[in-house]
Design a protein around this motif. Structure first.
Motif, short mmCIF file in Angstrom:
data_model
loop_
_atom_site.label_atom_id
_atom_site.label_comp_id
_atom_site.label_asym_id
_atom_site.label_seq_id
_atom_site.Cartn_x
_atom_site.Cartn_y
_atom_site.Cartn_z
N SER A 81 0.84 -1.21 0.00
CA SER A 81 0.00 0.00 0.00
C SER A 81 0.87 1.25 0.00
O SER A 81 0.56 2.24 -0.68
CB SER A 81 -0.92 0.00 1.23
OG SER A 81 -1.85 -1.05 1.15
N LEU A 82 1.97 1.22 0.75
CA LEU A 82 2.90 2.35 0.75
C LEU A 82 3.53 2.50 -0.63
O LEU A 82 3.73 3.61 -1.11
CB LEU A 82 3.98 2.13 1.81
CG LEU A 82 3.54 2.15 3.27
CD1 LEU A 82 4.70 1.80 4.20
CD2 LEU A 82 2.98 3.52 3.66
N GLY A 83 3.83 1.38 -1.27
CA GLY A 83 4.43 1.42 -2.60
C GLY A 83 3.49 1.92 -3.68
O GLY A 83 3.94 2.32 -4.75
N ALA A 84 2.19 1.89 -3.39
CA ALA A 84 1.20 2.34 -4.37
C ALA A 84 0.78 3.80 -4.15
O ALA A 84 -0.02 4.34 -4.91
CB ALA A 84 -0.04 1.45 -4.30
N LYS A 85 1.34 4.45 -3.12
CA LYS A 85 0.99 5.86 -2.85
C LYS A 85 1.60 6.77 -3.90
O LYS A 85 2.56 6.41 -4.59
CB LYS A 85 1.49 6.25 -1.45
CG LYS A 85 0.67 5.65 -0.31
CD LYS A 85 1.12 6.21 1.02
CE LYS A 85 0.25 5.68 2.14
NZ LYS A 85 -1.13 6.14 2.05
N ARG A 86 1.02 7.96 -4.03
CA ARG A 86 1.51 8.92 -5.02
C ARG A 86 2.61 9.82 -4.47
O ARG A 86 3.14 10.67 -5.19
CB ARG A 86 0.35 9.79 -5.54
CG ARG A 86 -0.62 9.05 -6.43
CD ARG A 86 0.09 8.32 -7.57
NE ARG A 86 0.87 9.23 -8.42
CZ ARG A 86 1.86 8.85 -9.19
NH1 ARG A 86 2.27 7.60 -9.19
NH2 ARG A 86 2.49 9.73 -9.95
N SER A 87 2.96 9.64 -3.21
CA SER A 87 4.09 10.37 -2.63
C SER A 87 5.38 9.70 -3.07
O SER A 87 5.60 8.52 -2.77
CB SER A 87 3.99 10.37 -1.10
OG SER A 87 5.18 10.83 -0.52
N ARG A 88 6.23 10.41 -3.81
CA ARG A 88 7.42 9.80 -4.38
C ARG A 88 8.32 9.16 -3.34
O ARG A 88 8.74 8.02 -3.47
CB ARG A 88 8.22 10.83 -5.18
CG ARG A 88 7.58 11.21 -6.49
CD ARG A 88 8.50 12.05 -7.35
NE ARG A 88 7.80 12.46 -8.55
CZ ARG A 88 7.03 13.53 -8.64
NH1 ARG A 88 6.86 14.31 -7.57
NH2 ARG A 88 6.41 13.84 -9.76
N GLY A 89 8.64 9.92 -2.29
CA GLY A 89 9.55 9.42 -1.27
C GLY A 89 9.04 8.15 -0.62
O GLY A 89 9.77 7.16 -0.50
N LYS A 110 0.77 -6.88 -8.92
CA LYS A 110 0.32 -5.53 -8.53
C LYS A 110 1.51 -4.62 -8.24
O LYS A 110 1.48 -3.42 -8.54
CB LYS A 110 -0.59 -5.62 -7.30
CG LYS A 110 -1.95 -6.26 -7.60
CD LYS A 110 -2.78 -6.38 -6.33
CE LYS A 110 -4.13 -7.03 -6.64
NZ LYS A 110 -4.93 -7.26 -5.42
N MET A 111 2.56 -5.19 -7.63
CA MET A 111 3.75 -4.39 -7.35
C MET A 111 4.40 -3.91 -8.65
O MET A 111 4.86 -2.77 -8.76
CB MET A 111 4.74 -5.20 -6.53
CG MET A 111 5.95 -4.40 -6.07
SD MET A 111 7.31 -5.42 -5.53
CE MET A 111 7.90 -6.07 -7.09
N ILE A 112 4.43 -4.78 -9.66
CA ILE A 112 5.00 -4.41 -10.96
C ILE A 112 4.18 -3.29 -11.60
O ILE A 112 4.72 -2.40 -12.24
CB ILE A 112 5.08 -5.64 -11.88
CG1 ILE A 112 6.13 -6.61 -11.36
CG2 ILE A 112 5.43 -5.23 -13.31
CD1 ILE A 112 6.23 -7.89 -12.13
N GLN A 113 2.88 -3.34 -11.40
CA GLN A 113 2.03 -2.26 -11.91
C GLN A 113 2.38 -0.93 -11.26
O GLN A 113 2.37 0.12 -11.92
CB GLN A 113 0.56 -2.60 -11.67
CG GLN A 113 0.03 -3.73 -12.55
CD GLN A 113 -1.42 -4.07 -12.27
OE1 GLN A 113 -1.83 -4.22 -11.11
NE2 GLN A 113 -2.21 -4.20 -13.32
N SER A 114 2.71 -0.95 -9.97
CA SER A 114 3.15 0.27 -9.28
C SER A 114 4.47 0.75 -9.85
O SER A 114 4.67 1.95 -10.07
CB SER A 114 3.30 0.01 -7.77
OG SER A 114 2.06 -0.28 -7.18
N LEU A 115 5.39 -0.18 -10.11
CA LEU A 115 6.68 0.18 -10.71
C LEU A 115 6.49 0.80 -12.09
O LEU A 115 7.19 1.74 -12.46
CB LEU A 115 7.58 -1.06 -10.81
CG LEU A 115 8.40 -1.44 -9.59
CD1 LEU A 115 9.15 -2.74 -9.85
CD2 LEU A 115 9.39 -0.34 -9.22
#
Length: 385
Positions: free
Chosen positions: A100-108, A184-189
């Motif tokens: 969920s943190l990896g899917a946030k729009r906050s870059r950092g 799903k993680m790859i989609q975030s990447l």
């Protein structure tokens, strides 16, 4: 008492051997598989509760719980990572929080969480390094057992079919969940690979490479993401993608044909692709290490190069070279002090555009010729002479 052994390499848990399938047809057992998957979730939830009670009293677990609730974002990512490393199968919730943190729009936040996930799933022990993950319905032992005992129906309360145990069900359910979570993680990447900020794109490209280099899971999607960055609007990232692809081929030389095919389809002959992307693509191909033991690879490269020549001729892009040569010839002076009229702004723009196109065409043709010269000595045609 715990059913499934807590360990980072969950796929290496020793379980009773089960029969292999006699066919790929699972249609008669669809209902049974669905019922067993639902039951598997219940079993995993119960075992996770037992695992949590066992570890809840430990001082390290209390410390991690405190960090997760009141620590900094960096501390939370570290605590979630440690929890997952202890036993991935029993820490699905920690996995979900990190994703969920990896899917946030906050870059950092997102990039830090994705970096932690990549470390876990790439060089870490969470993913098997010798095979891809399987869905619940494609587990060989499950299908083989149901076929052997012809189990077309099953419900909770009945004995498990054949030699299937609760530990089998936990492993299969977690593997199914992890396969979906990984995608799903790859989609975030993929989102960060196209971010407007160069730093974010660079980090995402490096993370894609790390996963592709270390594990076979989702190989085709990861390769597509990396190959597409050869056409990145920033030259540094396009060059970085080229370098990483060559590093990949050094680590996994058996992937050469796969990479060549991906570059060919996703960049070189992809409709609407610009000359700069094609240039980085060809540069990558003509730096691929060739061997006399791989003449078919050289043949594949030559096929790509000649196909590019035909495409350039068909599209008229090689015409820019002829125009450039004509334009470079000095004009004869017709009068003593006759000045050449200054071109209009529109004419200037056309000249600049033409010069840019000419330069791109020249570089591309030069790269293609370099590739042809490198590939010919290793091709089957050359060896047959």
């Amino acid at each position: 008492m715990k059913i499934f052994e807590p360990r980072p390499d969950w796929y290496a848990v020793e379980l009773k051997s089960l029969p292999d399938p006699v066919s790929d047809d699972v249609t008669p057992f669809t209902t049974t598989i669905a019922a067993l998957k639902d039951y598997a979730k219940t079993v995993l939830d119960e075992d996770t509760a037992t695992y949590s009670k066992t570890f809840a009293a430990s001082s390290s677990r209390k410390f991690m719980s405190t960090i997760m609730s009141s620590g900094t974002m960096s501390d939370k990512v570290s605590a979630l990572t440690l929890a997952i490393q202890e036993s991935p199968a029993h820490n699905i919730r920690a996995f979900e929080n990190l994703m969920s943190l990896g899917a946030k729009r906050s870059r950092g936040t997102a990039l830090a969480a994705l970096a932690a996930l990549v470390d876990l799933l790439g060089p870490g022990m969470i993913l098997p390094s010798d095979r891809r993950l399987r869905t619940f319905t494609s587990q060989l032992g499950l299908i083989g057992t149901l076929q052997k005992h012809n189990t077309k129906s099953w419900s909770t309360g009945q004995a498990l079919p054949g030699k299937i145990t609760k530990a089998h069900l936990i492993l299969w359910y977690f593997e199914d969940w992890l396969k979906d979570a990984y995608f799903k993680m790859i989609q975030s990447l993929e989102v960060w690979c196209d971010d407007e900020v160069e730093y974010a794109r660079t980090k995402a490209v490096d993370q894609v490479f790390a996963l592709l280099r270390d594990k076979p899971e989702q190989e085709s999607n990861l390769l597509r993401l990396l190959v597409n960055k050869l056409g990145d609007r920033d030259r540094k990232i396009a060059s970085r993608a080229s370098y990483l692809l060559l590093q990949l081929l050094t680590t996994h030389p058996r992937m050469k044909q796969v990479v060549v095919r991906s570059i060919e389809q996703d960049v070189i002959f992809r409709p609407g692709q610009n000359s700069r992307a094609k240039y980085y693509a060809v540069n990558t191909l003509n730096q691929t290490i060739l061997s006399t033991k791989e003449p078919e690879l050289a043949d594949s490269l030559l096929k790509v190069y000649f196909g590019m020549f035909l495409s350039l001729l068909k599209n008229g892009e090689l015409g820019h070279l002829d125009t450039a040569l004509e334009g470079s010839k000095p004009e004869k002076k017709k009068g003593k002090n006759k000045r050449r009229p200054r071109p209009s702004t529109e004419a200037e723009e056309k000249t600049k555009t033409g010069a840019g196109e000419t330069e791109a065409a020249e570089k591309l043709v030069s790269a293609i010729l370099t590739g042809v010269n490198r590939a010919v000595p290793f091709s089957q045609a050359d060896q047959s002479t």
